[in-house]
Each structure stands twice: as C-alpha cells, then as structure tokens.
Motif scaffolding. Structure first.
Motif, PDB file in Angstrom:
ATOM      1  N   GLN A  28       0.811  -1.314   0.090  1.00  0.00           N
ATOM      2  CA  GLN A  28       0.140  -0.093  -0.053  1.00  0.00           C
ATOM      3  C   GLN A  28       0.816   1.303  -0.149  1.00  0.00           C
ATOM      4  N   ASP A  29       2.007   1.120   0.743  1.00  0.00           N
ATOM      5  CA  ASP A  29       2.877   2.322   0.754  1.00  0.00           C
ATOM      6  C   ASP A  29       3.316   2.570  -0.627  1.00  0.00           C
ATOM      7  N   ARG A  30       3.993   1.451  -1.277  1.00  0.00           N
ATOM      8  CA  ARG A  30       4.532   1.758  -2.716  1.00  0.00           C
ATOM      9  C   ARG A  30       3.650   2.210  -3.629  1.00  0.00           C
ATOM     10  N   LYS A  31       2.262   1.796  -3.473  1.00  0.00           N
ATOM     11  CA  LYS A  31       1.031   2.277  -4.396  1.00  0.00           C
ATOM     12  C   LYS A  31       0.946   3.726  -4.240  1.00  0.00           C
ATOM     13  N   ARG A  32       0.922   4.275  -2.866  1.00  0.00           N
ATOM     14  CA  ARG A  32       0.864   5.638  -2.700  1.00  0.00           C
ATOM     15  C   ARG A  32       1.940   6.461  -3.072  1.00  0.00           C
ATOM     16  N   LEU A  33       3.217   5.729  -2.858  1.00  0.00           N
ATOM     17  CA  LEU A  33       4.524   6.594  -3.094  1.00  0.00           C
ATOM     18  C   LEU A  33       4.547   6.750  -4.750  1.00  0.00           C
ATOM     19  N   HIS A  34       4.279   5.534  -5.495  1.00  0.00           N
ATOM     20  CA  HIS A  34       4.180   5.423  -6.801  1.00  0.00           C
ATOM     21  C   HIS A  34       3.210   6.363  -7.330  1.00  0.00           C
ATOM     22  N   LYS A  35       2.155   6.556  -7.120  1.00  0.00           N
ATOM     23  CA  LYS A  35       1.070   7.330  -7.281  1.00  0.00           C
ATOM     24  C   LYS A  35       1.836   9.053  -7.191  1.00  0.00           C
ATOM     25  N   ARG A  36       2.576   9.287  -6.324  1.00  0.00           N
ATOM     26  CA  ARG A  36       2.994  10.719  -6.038  1.00  0.00           C
ATOM     27  C   ARG A  36       3.991  10.739  -7.218  1.00  0.00           C
ATOM     28  N   ILE A  37       4.800   9.685  -7.478  1.00  0.00           N
ATOM     29  CA  ILE A  37       6.044   9.847  -8.228  1.00  0.00           C
ATOM     30  C   ILE A  37       5.351  10.099  -9.951  1.00  0.00           C
ATOM     31  N   SER A  38       4.430   9.258 -10.159  1.00  0.00           N
ATOM     32  CA  SER A  38       3.612   9.257 -11.426  1.00  0.00           C
ATOM     33  C   SER A  38       3.192  10.838 -11.685  1.00  0.00           C
ATOM     34  N   VAL A  39       2.607  11.500 -10.719  1.00  0.00           N
ATOM     35  CA  VAL A  39       2.029  12.755 -10.732  1.00  0.00           C
ATOM     36  C   VAL A  39       3.160  13.851 -11.009  1.00  0.00           C
ATOM     37  N   TYR A  40       4.366  13.524 -10.212  1.00  0.00           N
ATOM     38  CA  TYR A  40       5.424  14.498 -10.485  1.00  0.00           C
ATOM     39  C   TYR A  40       5.989  14.403 -11.730  1.00  0.00           C
ATOM     40  N   LEU A  41       5.853  13.380 -12.428  1.00  0.00           N
ATOM     41  CA  LEU A  41       6.347  12.931 -13.799  1.00  0.00           C
ATOM     42  C   LEU A  41       5.523  13.833 -14.847  1.00  0.00           C
ATOM     43  N   LEU A  42       4.074  13.754 -14.490  1.00  0.00           N
ATOM     44  CA  LEU A  42       3.284  14.271 -15.214  1.00  0.00           C
ATOM     45  C   LEU A  42       3.350  15.757 -15.207  1.00  0.00           C
ATOM     46  N   LYS A  43       3.598  16.294 -14.083  1.00  0.00           N
ATOM     47  CA  LYS A  43       3.988  17.777 -13.977  1.00  0.00           C
ATOM     48  C   LYS A  43       5.230  18.059 -14.617  1.00  0.00           C
ATOM     49  N   TRP A  44       6.127  17.275 -14.732  1.00  0.00           N
ATOM     50  CA  TRP A  44       7.322  17.571 -15.548  1.00  0.00           C
ATOM     51  C   TRP A  44       6.838  17.704 -16.919  1.00  0.00           C
ATOM     52  N   VAL A  45       6.238  16.819 -17.598  1.00  0.00           N
ATOM     53  CA  VAL A  45       5.930  16.761 -18.819  1.00  0.00           C
ATOM     54  C   VAL A  45       4.935  18.137 -19.210  1.00  0.00           C
ATOM     55  N   ASP A  46       4.174  18.258 -18.427  1.00  0.00           N
ATOM     56  CA  ASP A  46       3.079  19.747 -18.586  1.00  0.00           C
ATOM     57  C   ASP A  46       4.298  20.845 -18.480  1.00  0.00           C
ATOM     58  N   THR A  47       5.372  20.979 -17.665  1.00  0.00           N
ATOM     59  CA  THR A  47       6.021  22.011 -17.603  1.00  0.00           C
ATOM     60  C   THR A  47       6.790  22.121 -18.896  1.00  0.00           C
ATOM     61  N   ASN A  48       7.491  21.114 -19.024  1.00  0.00           N
ATOM     62  CA  ASN A  48       8.330  20.802 -20.373  1.00  0.00           C
ATOM     63  C   ASN A  48       7.474  21.447 -21.773  1.00  0.00           C
ATOM     64  N   SER A  96      -2.544  14.130 -24.129  1.00  0.00           N
ATOM     65  CA  SER A  96      -2.591  12.512 -24.246  1.00  0.00           C
ATOM     66  C   SER A  96      -1.753  11.803 -23.193  1.00  0.00           C
ATOM     67  N   PHE A  97      -0.942  12.734 -22.380  1.00  0.00           N
ATOM     68  CA  PHE A  97       0.039  12.078 -21.529  1.00  0.00           C
ATOM     69  C   PHE A  97      -0.808  11.993 -20.176  1.00  0.00           C
ATOM     70  N   VAL A  98      -0.699  11.017 -19.452  1.00  0.00           N
ATOM     71  CA  VAL A  98      -1.389  10.689 -18.195  1.00  0.00           C
ATOM     72  C   VAL A  98      -0.646   9.815 -17.149  1.00  0.00           C
ATOM     73  N   PRO A  99      -0.569  10.159 -15.922  1.00  0.00           N
ATOM     74  CA  PRO A  99       0.140   9.475 -15.022  1.00  0.00           C
ATOM     75  C   PRO A  99      -0.227   7.727 -14.987  1.00  0.00           C
ATOM     76  N   PHE A 100       0.490   6.873 -14.895  1.00  0.00           N
ATOM     77  CA  PHE A 100       0.286   5.442 -14.293  1.00  0.00           C
ATOM     78  C   PHE A 100       0.999   5.073 -13.045  1.00  0.00           C
ATOM     79  N   SER A 101       0.514   3.981 -12.420  1.00  0.00           N
ATOM     80  CA  SER A 101       1.095   3.757 -11.090  1.00  0.00           C
ATOM     81  C   SER A 101       0.523   2.573 -10.767  1.00  0.00           C
ATOM     82  N   ASP A 102       1.227   1.607  -9.896  1.00  0.00           N
ATOM     83  CA  ASP A 102       0.542   0.551  -9.160  1.00  0.00           C
ATOM     84  C   ASP A 102       1.706   0.275  -7.989  1.00  0.00           C
ATOM     85  N   SER A 103       1.786  -0.988  -7.387  1.00  0.00           N
ATOM     86  CA  SER A 103       2.679  -1.084  -6.476  1.00  0.00           C
ATOM     87  C   SER A 103       4.055  -1.590  -7.118  1.00  0.00           C
TER      88      SER A 103
END
Length: 161
Positions: A28-48, A96-103
């Motif tokens: 569960q902790d990995r899922k939560r953390l990976h979701k945060r990371i995927s959102v960070y990556l989406l923000k990176w793409v949006d800013t780019n 078209s870019f979306v975040p994805f994550s799981d555990s």
C-alpha cells in the motif's frame, strides 16, 4: 509511448537503488508513493510543454518563425501566427499524457490508443529526417535524483508515523 534511451549503467544503478528502497515499504505504501511519483512525472511533462522544452534546454523554434495562418485569416502583411507555441497547435499531444502507477511501477505516458493516433509524437521526441528532436518525456538522468529523494522522504515519513 516514445522510447526513452538512457545510459544503461545509470539506469541499472537507479533501478538497484529503487529496489533497495522498495523493500522498506509495504504494498500500500508503494502504491501511494508510486502515485506521487507518477503525478510528479506528469507535472514535469506539462511544464516541459508549457515552456516549449524548457526542462530539456528548449525545443527548436518553428522553422518559419510561426505557424501559417488559415487562408481566411491571412492578410498581405500577416501570413503567420508568430505567437504559436511549438507542439501546441491543438493541445492534443500534451493532453494525451497521463500518469500511471501500481505497487511496482510509476510513470507517465500517452493513453493507450491516443498515442497511436499521434504518429508525429515519436518523430518529434526522437527527431526524424529534417524534423528536429523535441524531447517530450524525461529520462532517468533528468528525474532520478528527485525520485530517489521522494522515496527517502516517504520512507522517513512512514517510519515516523
């Protein structure tokens, strides 16, 4: 999704660090953390996109100095829209870019099906013929340190709960 090419030694070292840190977290902790990371990556793409490649040193400007105006909008003195942003004519590619994550994974990519309808995306990302390379998504070298920091902060937070 465009293929990302990174130095294999850098990628291996990054993956090894992530595996060691992952072992400290339950599923569960990995899922939560990976979701945060995927959102960070989406923000990176949006800013780019918003900064026309600012995260990667800037995308090459439009060859003509702007986008040709539709014939109905052209005048004798105005043929181009000089305010047009690179790779942002309709916004379809950026959206078209979306975040994805799981555990087990965290990332950002184009929705299944959407990217297939945007064949120019890979050509822009990698460069193709006369089309200059315009990097769309980050490499491990560009975001690895921030991701490892997110892991360390999250583990510290979980330990202190």
């Amino acid at each position: 999704m465009p293929e990302i090419k990174v130095n294999s030694r850098d990628l291996k070292a990054f993956q090894d660090k992530v595996k060691r840190l992952d072992k400290k977290l339950d599923e569960q902790d990995r899922k939560r953390l990976h979701k945060r990371i995927s959102v960070y990556l989406l923000k990176w793409v949006d800013t780019n996109f918003k900064t026309e490649g600012g995260k990667v040193g800037g995308w090459q400007k439009l060859k003509l100095g702007g986008r040709p105006l539709p014939r109905s909008q052209r005048t004798e003195t105005k043929q181009l829209d000089s305010s047009a942003k690179v790779l942002q004519d309709t916004g379809q590619l950026r959206r078209s870019f979306v975040p994805f994550s799981d555990s087990n994974t965290a990332g950002v990519g184009s929705e299944i099906g959407k990217f297939d309808n945007l064949p120019y995306a890979k050509k822009h990302h990698e460069g193709h013929g006369a089309l200059p390379r315009r990097q769309l998504i980050p490499t491990v070298n560009q975001v690895g340190d921030e991701i490892l920091e997110m892991y360390e902060e999250y583990i510290e937070q979980v330990v202190n709960e």
